[in-house]
Design an enzyme around this catalytic site. Structure first.
Site, PDB file in Angstrom:
ATOM      1  N   LYS A  26       0.831  -1.104  -0.032  1.00  0.00           N
ATOM      2  CA  LYS A  26      -0.045   0.148  -0.011  1.00  0.00           C
ATOM      3  C   LYS A  26       0.965   1.189   0.137  1.00  0.00           C
ATOM      4  CE  LYS A  26      -3.901   1.911   2.470  1.00  0.00           C
ATOM      5  NZ  LYS A  26      -5.020   0.950   1.861  1.00  0.00           N
ATOM      6  N   ARG A  96      -3.268   2.927   8.817  1.00  0.00           N
ATOM      7  CA  ARG A  96      -3.488   1.658   8.149  1.00  0.00           C
ATOM      8  C   ARG A  96      -2.301   0.713   8.013  1.00  0.00           C
ATOM      9  NH1 ARG A  96      -8.484   2.624   4.761  1.00  0.00           N
ATOM     10  NH2 ARG A  96      -8.731   4.945   4.493  1.00  0.00           N
ATOM     11  N   GLY A 105      -8.114  -7.277   5.350  1.00  0.00           N
ATOM     12  CA  GLY A 105      -8.844  -7.401   6.468  1.00  0.00           C
ATOM     13  C   GLY A 105      -8.339  -8.217   7.740  1.00  0.00           C
ATOM     14  N   MET A 107      -5.488  -7.113   9.374  1.00  0.00           N
ATOM     15  CA  MET A 107      -4.995  -6.220  10.323  1.00  0.00           C
ATOM     16  C   MET A 107      -5.813  -4.874  10.527  1.00  0.00           C
ATOM     17  SD  MET A 107      -1.061  -6.611   9.376  1.00  0.00           S
ATOM     18  CE  MET A 107      -1.234  -6.595   7.714  1.00  0.00           C
ATOM     19  N   ARG A 352      -3.552  -1.137  -6.830  1.00  0.00           N
ATOM     20  CA  ARG A 352      -2.451  -2.288  -6.658  1.00  0.00           C
ATOM     21  C   ARG A 352      -2.852  -3.277  -7.935  1.00  0.00           C
ATOM     22  NH1 ARG A 352      -5.390  -4.514  -1.438  1.00  0.00           N
ATOM     23  NH2 ARG A 352      -7.272  -4.833  -2.451  1.00  0.00           N
ATOM     24  N   HIS A 468      -3.163 -43.990  -5.379  1.00  0.00           N
ATOM     25  CA  HIS A 468      -3.515 -44.527  -6.736  1.00  0.00           C
ATOM     26  C   HIS A 468      -4.388 -43.578  -7.258  1.00  0.00           C
ATOM     27  CE1 HIS A 468      -6.026 -47.200  -9.071  1.00  0.00           C
ATOM     28  NE2 HIS A 468      -4.636 -47.715  -9.433  1.00  0.00           N
ATOM     29  N   ARG A 574       3.288 -46.369 -17.880  1.00  0.00           N
ATOM     30  CA  ARG A 574       3.403 -47.429 -16.475  1.00  0.00           C
ATOM     31  C   ARG A 574       2.832 -48.629 -16.956  1.00  0.00           C
ATOM     32  NH1 ARG A 574       2.037 -42.387 -13.105  1.00  0.00           N
ATOM     33  NH2 ARG A 574       3.353 -42.498 -11.334  1.00  0.00           N
ATOM     34  N   ARG A 630       8.182 -47.992 -18.997  1.00  0.00           N
ATOM     35  CA  ARG A 630       8.843 -48.464 -17.938  1.00  0.00           C
ATOM     36  C   ARG A 630       8.314 -49.946 -17.745  1.00  0.00           C
ATOM     37  NH1 ARG A 630       7.310 -46.174 -12.179  1.00  0.00           N
ATOM     38  NH2 ARG A 630       5.186 -47.332 -12.631  1.00  0.00           N
ATOM     39  N   GLU A 758      14.950 -43.405  -8.196  1.00  0.00           N
ATOM     40  CA  GLU A 758      13.934 -43.122  -7.232  1.00  0.00           C
ATOM     41  C   GLU A 758      14.119 -43.549  -5.707  1.00  0.00           C
ATOM     42  OE1 GLU A 758      10.136 -44.860  -8.842  1.00  0.00           O
ATOM     43  OE2 GLU A 758      11.298 -46.472  -9.843  1.00  0.00           O
ATOM     44  N   SER A 777      15.681 -41.041 -15.230  1.00  0.00           N
ATOM     45  CA  SER A 777      14.303 -40.397 -14.826  1.00  0.00           C
ATOM     46  C   SER A 777      13.967 -40.287 -13.491  1.00  0.00           C
ATOM     47  CB  SER A 777      13.237 -40.992 -15.740  1.00  0.00           C
ATOM     48  OG  SER A 777      12.094 -40.318 -15.427  1.00  0.00           O
ATOM     49  N   GLY A 779      12.142 -40.608 -10.387  1.00  0.00           N
ATOM     50  CA  GLY A 779      10.787 -40.878  -9.926  1.00  0.00           C
ATOM     51  C   GLY A 779      10.650 -40.315  -8.566  1.00  0.00           C
ATOM     52  N   ASP A 782       8.502 -41.988  -5.241  1.00  0.00           N
ATOM     53  CA  ASP A 782       9.244 -43.097  -4.500  1.00  0.00           C
ATOM     54  C   ASP A 782      10.483 -42.330  -3.945  1.00  0.00           C
ATOM     55  OD1 ASP A 782       7.911 -45.456  -4.472  1.00  0.00           O
ATOM     56  OD2 ASP A 782       8.089 -45.715  -6.508  1.00  0.00           O
ATOM     57  N   CYS A 844       9.787 -37.591 -13.883  1.00  0.00           N
ATOM     58  CA  CYS A 844       8.337 -38.166 -14.093  1.00  0.00           C
ATOM     59  C   CYS A 844       7.460 -38.341 -12.926  1.00  0.00           C
ATOM     60  CB  CYS A 844       8.440 -39.391 -14.893  1.00  0.00           C
ATOM     61  SG  CYS A 844       9.211 -40.958 -13.928  1.00  0.00           S
ATOM     62  N   TYR A 864      14.149 -32.664 -19.595  1.00  0.00           N
ATOM     63  CA  TYR A 864      12.714 -32.875 -19.728  1.00  0.00           C
ATOM     64  C   TYR A 864      11.876 -32.947 -18.534  1.00  0.00           C
ATOM     65  CZ  TYR A 864      12.573 -37.826 -19.799  1.00  0.00           C
ATOM     66  OH  TYR A 864      12.689 -39.167 -19.289  1.00  0.00           O
TER      67      TYR A 864
HETATM   68  C1  PEP Z   1       7.787 -42.139  -9.008  1.00  0.00           C
HETATM   69  O1  PEP Z   1       8.142 -43.085  -8.127  1.00  0.00           O
HETATM   70  O2  PEP Z   1       8.155 -40.936  -8.865  1.00  0.00           O
HETATM   71  C2  PEP Z   1       7.304 -42.647 -10.235  1.00  0.00           C
HETATM   72  C3  PEP Z   1       6.986 -42.076 -11.220  1.00  0.00           C
HETATM   73  O3  PEP Z   1       6.662 -44.017 -10.266  1.00  0.00           O
HETATM   74  P1  PEP Z   1       5.342 -44.600  -9.627  1.00  0.00           P
HETATM   75  O4  PEP Z   1       4.889 -43.041  -9.282  1.00  0.00           O
HETATM   76  O5  PEP Z   1       4.681 -45.188 -10.582  1.00  0.00           O
HETATM   77  O6  PEP Z   1       5.824 -45.253  -8.362  1.00  0.00           O
HETATM   78 MG    MG Z   2       8.057 -45.164  -8.632  1.00  0.00          MG
END
Ligand code: PEP
Ligand code: MG
Length: 887
Positions: A26, A96, A105, A107, A352, A468, A574, A630, A758, A777, A779, A782, A844, A864
């Site tokens: 402010k 203020r 709101g 303070m 603002r 899951h 997967r 994988r 991982e 990659s 993971g 895990d 990933c 990536y």
């Molecule tokens: C991970 O473990 O990050 C991964 C991508 O494998 P998943 O989630 O299938 O265990």
């Molecule tokens: Mg994993």
């Protein structure tokens, strides 16, 4: 010595908009407006660092700061020509808060400060409005009593009610100057009675009290809660702004209002706002009177009668419009503005950057590039990447009423309504019959995949953001609320209860996967609008992005969605998800339950053609883009039943004796399946499984390469490797299969073999592992689970308090724990690249779609990120922003 007090007004300012850390949002913007010559009531800002000094001194303003405040107050007197405490022409001020970021709101504020028994008379004379003066005094005592003196506000409200009853009126406006004067007497008596001393008459004493109260409110419970919820550090502190009062309630040539320079919900370039004649700012906010429209067009569109500001105050409105244009041009962004008109004269009280919906953010950014206000790169930085989610899924109609019955984790965005069903077969049947259903489960297992696919949305009582249900739902773009702990399902009566309510199968509910809300009945939704602005912004983002963006997908449908959203390959397919298909689960179970290699081989032979067809279709959809497949990584228990009915069913389906099924499942039981016989451990003990998968991959690749005449370069990925030897052994199996297929088909293809990182040990031994890998990659699901020693499926139950208490700054399964998990990633990247220059590196885990984690990946210069299809645009934008911020 550090400067602590900054003056502004009268065409000058000691600060500017860049100094938000010092002056608060402010204060910095008031200084900026004053500096560019806009009409801002003069004032002073006490810097944010004084907040800590105030607390360090035990709740006292340091002497040198108090001295500087008085000096600055003299400047304000000079500009206004009024004097603080003056009997005939008193200066009144507002006090203020103003933190670096707005905490609406949270303070305290005190208005009309400087009034006492003497100055109230002066104000009456100077304004020529006795009622106004006494009303201001009454409001001041009430506000000061509440905020600074800590008296209960109802004491004053009761007295006001009695005054109105005595007079026989219902509105405050029914009280005249004499009534208000009597009420002031009553208010003062209330203060004296409660505190044992009179209401402070000395304006300076009032000022120190109010400044202290505003600093004090930084540590109020509500401010602390707000900070916790919004990741605002305690150490920032608030600034305090003391500013000359201007009055919008001096009669019909006065007004007060709030405005946005563009429509904050659609982004349309039209002034948008409200004002009230003869009112103070608080009246607009409090909703006591219905505000009127600013523009004639808006009034007509709404069919409202009361005159717009454009019609009622033409001249001031023109001036206001000039200020809007000037501010937008100056800040080069949409502004949220507060103003007051005092007796025909316009004053700016605040500006603002305005908060806006994702849709508006997108439109404003793209429009401003066309208007030449900002560059394409700036536009890319203007749209919050995570907010794109709002645009990619159907969302709840904000106007629709909702009856929230439970709340869980916002596991997968989007909104959906449908009839409650409690198992996947029912979900599929009803969906096939054309009914919209919501699958409600205590938790989902891989066997629910068809039900999840058939359902419009998924609700679970258990499970976190990487459970899951959450992972699969995000992949499919299904809205999902997970871990709604207040829900309990009774399968016997096919009903669920939550918060004392009972909902039977078939009743309709609505999920908001972006907030975690579960609502009774159907709430209207609106479809995403991926219009031209979205595409334009994405093109600009891609120009500035270094990181490639791939997707985690295993069905051709998901791959197609991901490509539409701009995925540049598959970072994680997967394969176990392909095994959950009802048509295959029996063969998979036979494979798991087999007692010897021959039994397993027979089951695998059944699976081979199915896998080959799956991979071929994915290679076709991805048309030459890189595809990382994988090898199997299932915690085996996920495929097996746990109760008598399930045993019997599996026995019947597989043709195995029920006693054998029971015994094998007993033998396969694991105490900690997540740390058990999964990942490459399975490939080591049962090499024929990985051999079958490798064969399916290479046969499919050869098939599609022959079909299309184009190169297909599969990337085969080994999961859950901890040691170089594990990779060496499994790689030998893969290479042997490749050689066989190439010999059989007479076609040789390029392919890569790599591994997931991982497990902490894999990160630490990355150099030796890289000897056998062409890519890594990360993971991070895990890796987070194993580094923190926190189960990804159970974390939701206790991570909330952990984040609230700052143990982890954010849920580490959502946004990478940079200090811990991040260090392992960084170390593995360095060690891997140390032995193999150009080793391809990606991520990933779920973090691959989280903007903060993407920025981290950019800093490590990974190649990536890979995320679920619906997060691909978010990742593209976040990757561009990360690259732009790195410079
Ligand atoms: C991970 O473990 O990050 C991964 C991508 O494998 P998943 O989630 O299938 O265990
Ligand atoms: Mg994993």
């Amino acid at each position: 010595m550090t400067k602590s007090v900054f003056k502004f007004g009268g065409g000058t300012a000691e600060g500017d908009a860049k100094q938000k850390e010092l002056l608060g949002g402010k204060g910095a913007n008031l200084a900026e407006m004053a500096g560019i010559g806009l009409p801002v009531p003069p004032g002073l800002t006490i810097a944010t660092h004084v907040c800590a000094a105030y607390y360090d001194a035990g709740g006292k303003l340091p002497d040198e700061v108090a001295r500087d405040v008085l000096e600055a107050l003299a400047f304000v007197e000079g500009v206004t020509g009024k004097h603080f405490g003056d009997a005939s022409n008193p200066l009144l001020v507002s006090v203020r808060s103003g933190a670096r970021v707005s905490m609406p709101g949270m303070m305290d504020t005190v208005l009309n400060l400087g009034l006492n028994d003497v100055t109230v008379e002066g104000l009456a004379t100077a304004s020529g409005n006795e009622r106004f003066a006494w009303d201001s005094y009454r409001r001041f005592i009430q506000m000061y009593g509440d905020v600074v003196l800590g008296l209960d506000h109802y004491l004053f409200e009761d007295a006001l009610e009695i005054a109105k009853e005595d007079k026989g009126v219902t509105q405050d406006t029914g009280l005249d100057a004499g009534d208000l004067k009597a009420l002031v007497g009553r208010y003062k008596a209330i203060v004296e009675q409660a505190l044992g001393w009179p209401f402070p008459q000395d304006p300076h004493e009032q000022l120190w009290g109010a400044i202290g109260a505003v600093f004090g409110s930084w540590r109020s419970d509500r401010a602390r809660t707000y900070r916790r919820l919004n990741d605002i550090p305690e150490s920032w502190g608030t600034a305090v702004n003391v500013q000359a009062m201007v009055f919008g309630n001096l009669g019909d040539t006065s007004a007060t209002g709030v405005a946005f320079t563009r429509d904050p919900s659609t982004g349309e370039k039209a002034w948008y706002g409200e004002y009230l004649i003869n009112a103070q700012g608080e009246d607009v906010v409090a909703g006591i009177r219905t505000p009127q429209y600013l523009t004639k067009a808006a009034r007509e569109k709404a069919g409202a009668k009361a005159a717009s500001m454009e019609e009622a105050m033409g001249q001031v409105f023109t001036e206001l419009g000039r200020v809007f244009d000037l501010l937008e041009g100056h800040y080069r962004d949409m502004q949220d503005i507060e103003f007051t008109v005092e007796d025909g004269r316009l004053w700016m009280l605040q500006t603002r950057s305005g908060k806006r919906t994702a849709k508006a953010a997108l439109k404003i950014a793209v429009d401003m590039v066309a208007e030449g206000l900002i560059s394409e790169a700036e536009a890319v930085l203007r749209v919050e990447a995570a907010a794109l989610d709002q645009l990619l899924h159907p969302t709840l109609d904000p106007k629709a009423p909702r009856d929230v019955i439970a709340r869980g984790l916002p596991a997968s965005p989007g909104a959906a309504s449908g009839a409650v069903v409690f198992d996947s077969d029912t979900a599929e049947q009803k969906a096939r019959a054309g009914e919209a259903v919501i699958l409600v489960r205590t938790e989902t297992s891989p066997e629910d995949i068809h039900g999840m696919h058939a359902a419009r949305g998924i609700l679970t009582a258990r499970g976190g953001m990487t459970s899951h249900a959450a992972v699969v739902a995000r992949g499919m773009g299904r809205p999902c609320v997970s871990g709604a702990g207040s829900i309990s399902i009774d399968m016997a009566t096919r009903a669920m209860s939550c918060g004392g309510r009972r909902i039977v199968e078939g009743e309709r509910i609505t999920l908001d996967g972006a907030t975690g809300d579960v609502m009774l009945g159907e709430v209207a939704t609106v479809e995403p609008d991926l219009s031209g602005d979205f595409g334009a912004l994405m093109v600009w983002a891609d120009k500035h992005r270094r990181l490639k963006v791939r997707t985690n997908a295993e069905t051709p449908a998901d791959c197609r969605v991901a490509r539409q959203f701009g995925a540049e390959g598959i970072g994680l397919c997967r394969t176990e998800h392909m095994f959950f298909e009802p048509s295959r689960i029996t063969a998979v179970r036979r494979m798991i339950l087999a007692e010897d290699t021959a039994g397993r081989a027979a089951a695998l032979a059944e699976l081979l053609p199915e896998q080959r067809a799956d991979f071929a279709e994915i290679f076709r959809v991805m048309a030459g883009l890189p595809v990382t497949i994988r090898l199997l990584d299932p915690p085996l228990h996920e495929f097996l039943p746990h109760d008598d009915a399930g045993f019997a069913e599996v026995a019947a389906a597989t043709g195995l004796a029920e006693s054998l099924v029971r015994r094998r499942i007993g033998e396969l039981h694991e105490f900690n399946p997540m740390l058990g016989h999964r990942g490459c451990r399975l490939g080591i003990t049962y090499p024929e499984i990985y051999a079958m998968q490798a064969r399916a991959i290479f046969e499919a690749a050869v098939l599609v390469a022959q079909e299309t005449g184009e190169a297909v370069v599969p990337e085969v990925m080994v999961p859950l490797v901890a040691t170089p030897r594990e990779l060496e052994i499994t790689k030998a199996v893969i290479d042997a299969e490749a050689a066989t297929v190439f010999a059989e088909t007479g076609t040789t293809l390029e392919y890569l073999v790599g591994t997931m990182i991982e497990l902490p040990r894999a990160a630490l031994r990355a150099a030796e592992i890289a000897d056998h890998a062409q890519f890594f990659s990360f993971g991070t699901n895990d890796l987070t689970q194993t580094t923190l020693g926190i189960s990804r499926d159970d974390a939701a139950r206790f991570l909330g308090p952990y984040v609230e208490q700052g143990i982890y700054p954010k849920d580490p399964f959502v946004s990478i724990d940079e200090d811990g998990v991040g260090e392992l990633v960084s170390l593995a990247a360095e060690r891997g690249r140390g032995v193999k220059l150009g080793l391809k590196l990606g991520i990933c885990g779920e973090h691959g779609g989280d903007p903060a984690s993407i920025a981290f990946c950019e800093r490590l210069e990974l190649d990536y990120v890979s995320c679920s299809p619906y997060r691909v645009p978010i990742a593209r934008l976040a990757a561009a922003q990360a690259a732009l911020k790195r410079g």
